[in-house]
Design a protein around this motif. Structure first.
Motif, short mmCIF file in Angstrom:
data_model
loop_
_atom_site.label_atom_id
_atom_site.label_comp_id
_atom_site.label_asym_id
_atom_site.label_seq_id
_atom_site.Cartn_x
_atom_site.Cartn_y
_atom_site.Cartn_z
N ILE A 75 0.30 6.17 -0.25
CA ILE A 75 0.53 4.94 -1.00
C ILE A 75 0.13 3.74 -0.16
CG2 ILE A 75 2.30 5.84 -2.54
CD1 ILE A 75 4.40 4.42 -0.78
N ASP A 76 -0.45 2.78 -0.87
CA ASP A 76 -0.85 1.52 -0.26
C ASP A 76 -0.15 0.44 -1.08
OD1 ASP A 76 -2.17 -0.87 0.42
OD2 ASP A 76 -4.07 0.16 0.79
N THR A 77 0.86 -0.18 -0.50
CA THR A 77 1.65 -1.16 -1.24
C THR A 77 0.91 -2.48 -1.44
OG1 THR A 77 2.79 -1.98 0.73
CG2 THR A 77 3.81 -0.13 -0.45
N VAL A 78 -0.09 -2.75 -0.60
CA VAL A 78 -0.88 -3.97 -0.75
C VAL A 78 -1.94 -3.79 -1.83
CG1 VAL A 78 -2.40 -5.61 0.44
CG2 VAL A 78 -0.46 -4.60 1.65
N HIS A 79 -2.54 -2.63 -1.87
CA HIS A 79 -3.57 -2.29 -2.87
C HIS A 79 -3.12 -1.01 -3.59
CE1 HIS A 79 -6.17 -5.28 -1.03
NE2 HIS A 79 -5.92 -4.73 0.15
N PRO A 80 -2.17 -1.13 -4.52
CA PRO A 80 -1.56 0.05 -5.14
C PRO A 80 -2.55 1.01 -5.81
CG PRO A 80 -0.49 -1.96 -5.92
CD PRO A 80 -1.60 -2.37 -5.03
N ARG A 81 -3.66 0.48 -6.31
CA ARG A 81 -4.65 1.36 -6.97
C ARG A 81 -5.37 2.27 -5.97
NH1 ARG A 81 -3.35 1.69 -12.25
NH2 ARG A 81 -3.17 -0.35 -13.18
N LYS A 82 -5.20 2.01 -4.69
CA LYS A 82 -5.78 2.88 -3.66
C LYS A 82 -4.84 4.03 -3.33
CE LYS A 82 -8.65 -0.58 -1.35
NZ LYS A 82 -8.90 -1.29 -0.08
N SER A 83 -3.68 4.05 -3.95
CA SER A 83 -2.70 5.13 -3.73
C SER A 83 -3.18 6.40 -4.42
CB SER A 83 -1.34 4.70 -4.27
OG SER A 83 -0.89 3.53 -3.62
N SER A 84 -2.73 7.53 -3.90
CA SER A 84 -3.16 8.81 -4.48
C SER A 84 -2.10 9.88 -4.27
CB SER A 84 -4.48 9.26 -3.85
OG SER A 84 -4.30 9.49 -2.46
N CYS A 85 -2.18 10.87 -5.14
CA CYS A 85 -1.31 12.04 -5.05
C CYS A 85 -2.10 13.20 -5.64
CB CYS A 85 -0.02 11.81 -5.84
SG CYS A 85 1.11 13.24 -5.82
N ASN A 86 -1.93 14.39 -5.09
CA ASN A 86 -2.68 15.53 -5.61
C ASN A 86 -1.90 16.32 -6.65
OD1 ASN A 86 -0.88 16.75 -3.82
ND2 ASN A 86 -2.41 18.14 -2.95
N CYS A 87 -0.90 15.69 -7.27
CA CYS A 87 -0.17 16.36 -8.36
C CYS A 87 -1.05 16.39 -9.61
CB CYS A 87 1.16 15.65 -8.65
SG CYS A 87 0.99 14.04 -9.47
N VAL B 131 -3.50 6.24 -11.29
CA VAL B 131 -2.17 6.04 -11.88
C VAL B 131 -1.12 6.21 -10.79
CG1 VAL B 131 -2.86 6.80 -14.19
CG2 VAL B 131 -1.95 8.47 -12.57
N VAL B 132 0.05 5.68 -11.06
CA VAL B 132 1.16 5.83 -10.12
C VAL B 132 2.10 6.89 -10.68
CG1 VAL B 132 3.11 4.67 -9.04
CG2 VAL B 132 0.95 3.44 -9.36
N HIS C 117 5.89 10.96 -7.64
CA HIS C 117 5.87 11.30 -6.21
C HIS C 117 5.55 10.06 -5.37
CE1 HIS C 117 4.60 14.91 -8.55
NE2 HIS C 117 5.69 15.37 -7.94
N MET C 118 4.66 9.22 -5.87
CA MET C 118 4.34 7.97 -5.17
C MET C 118 5.56 7.06 -5.12
SD MET C 118 0.64 6.98 -6.68
CE MET C 118 -0.60 8.23 -7.00
N ILE C 119 6.26 6.95 -6.25
CA ILE C 119 7.46 6.10 -6.30
C ILE C 119 8.53 6.65 -5.36
CG2 ILE C 119 9.33 5.27 -7.78
CD1 ILE C 119 6.66 3.85 -8.29
N ALA C 120 8.71 7.96 -5.35
CA ALA C 120 9.71 8.56 -4.45
C ALA C 120 9.38 8.24 -2.99
CB ALA C 120 9.77 10.07 -4.66
N LEU C 121 8.12 8.36 -2.62
CA LEU C 121 7.72 8.04 -1.25
C LEU C 121 7.93 6.55 -0.96
CD1 LEU C 121 6.48 8.66 1.50
CD2 LEU C 121 4.21 8.47 0.43
N TYR C 122 7.57 5.70 -1.91
CA TYR C 122 7.73 4.25 -1.74
C TYR C 122 9.20 3.89 -1.52
CZ TYR C 122 7.06 -0.75 -2.92
OH TYR C 122 7.01 -2.12 -2.93
N PHE C 123 10.08 4.42 -2.35
CA PHE C 123 11.51 4.12 -2.21
C PHE C 123 12.08 4.70 -0.92
CE2 PHE C 123 12.29 3.64 -7.09
CZ PHE C 123 11.71 2.39 -7.05
N THR C 124 11.55 5.83 -0.48
CA THR C 124 12.02 6.44 0.77
C THR C 124 11.56 5.60 1.97
OG1 THR C 124 11.98 8.65 -0.21
CG2 THR C 124 11.93 8.53 2.21
N GLY D 250 2.67 -4.60 -7.99
CA GLY D 250 3.02 -3.55 -7.05
C GLY D 250 3.08 -2.18 -7.72
N LEU D 251 3.40 -1.20 -6.92
CA LEU D 251 3.48 0.18 -7.42
C LEU D 251 4.46 0.32 -8.59
CD1 LEU D 251 3.46 2.09 -4.04
CD2 LEU D 251 1.82 2.42 -5.87
N VAL D 252 5.63 -0.27 -8.46
CA VAL D 252 6.65 -0.15 -9.51
C VAL D 252 6.17 -0.81 -10.79
CG1 VAL D 252 9.00 -0.79 -10.16
CG2 VAL D 252 8.54 0.06 -7.86
#
Length: 143
Positions: A51-63, A71-72, A75-82, A2-4
């Motif tokens: 973020i895509d929790t099923v396919h975490p590598r498909k997640s993205s952020c423009n930071c 990479v995770v 910002h992705m983790i913050a959104l996931y936990f929220t 998973g993302l974490v």
């Protein structure tokens, strides 16, 4: 994984800080396990996060850290936990469990050392102490 699990420790803990400090400005559920949102950065910038929790590598952020990379980031983790606060709670419970286990291993280690020292004769104890002091002196001279 998973993302974490695929995020660095730094990203996870910084993401936890962002989650606790409510840095997720807005978010929405796209479908089950897929979220998009806006997260406030450390210097007042905002970042678009997917973020895509099923396919975490498909997640993205423009930071700057994650843009164009697989990479995770924090910002992705913050959104996931929220979006899934139970995941944050479960993560913290797991960390507490690991820390308790580590403390128990350390306590057991010192107990084993104490028992070992008590099992030595006076002569054996003196020899062990002398060896330890010589090794300490050699290390001190090496550095």
């Amino acid at each position: 994984m998973g993302l974490v699990e695929i995020a660095s420790n730094n990203s996870v803990w910084r993401g936890m800080d962002y989650y606790n400090n409510k840095k997720v400005v807005s978010w929405e559920t796209i479908e089950a396990g897929i979220y998009e949102g806006v997260v406030s950065g450390s210097e007042g910038n905002t970042y678009a996060v997917h973020i895509d929790t099923v396919h975490p590598r498909k997640s993205s952020c423009n930071c700057p850290f994650a843009d164009g990379r697989r990479v995770v980031c924090k910002h992705m983790i913050a959104l996931y936990f929220t979006a899934e606060p139970k995941v944050a709670k479960d993560f913290l419970k797991e960390v507490e469990k690991w820390e308790a286990e580590a403390e128990e291993r350390e306590r057991q280690h010192y107990e084993d050392m104490k028992n070992y020292v008590k099992s030595l004769s006076k002569t054996e104890l003196q020899e062990q102490l002398l060896d330890a002091l010589v090794q300490l002196e050699e290390r001190r001279n090496y550095w």
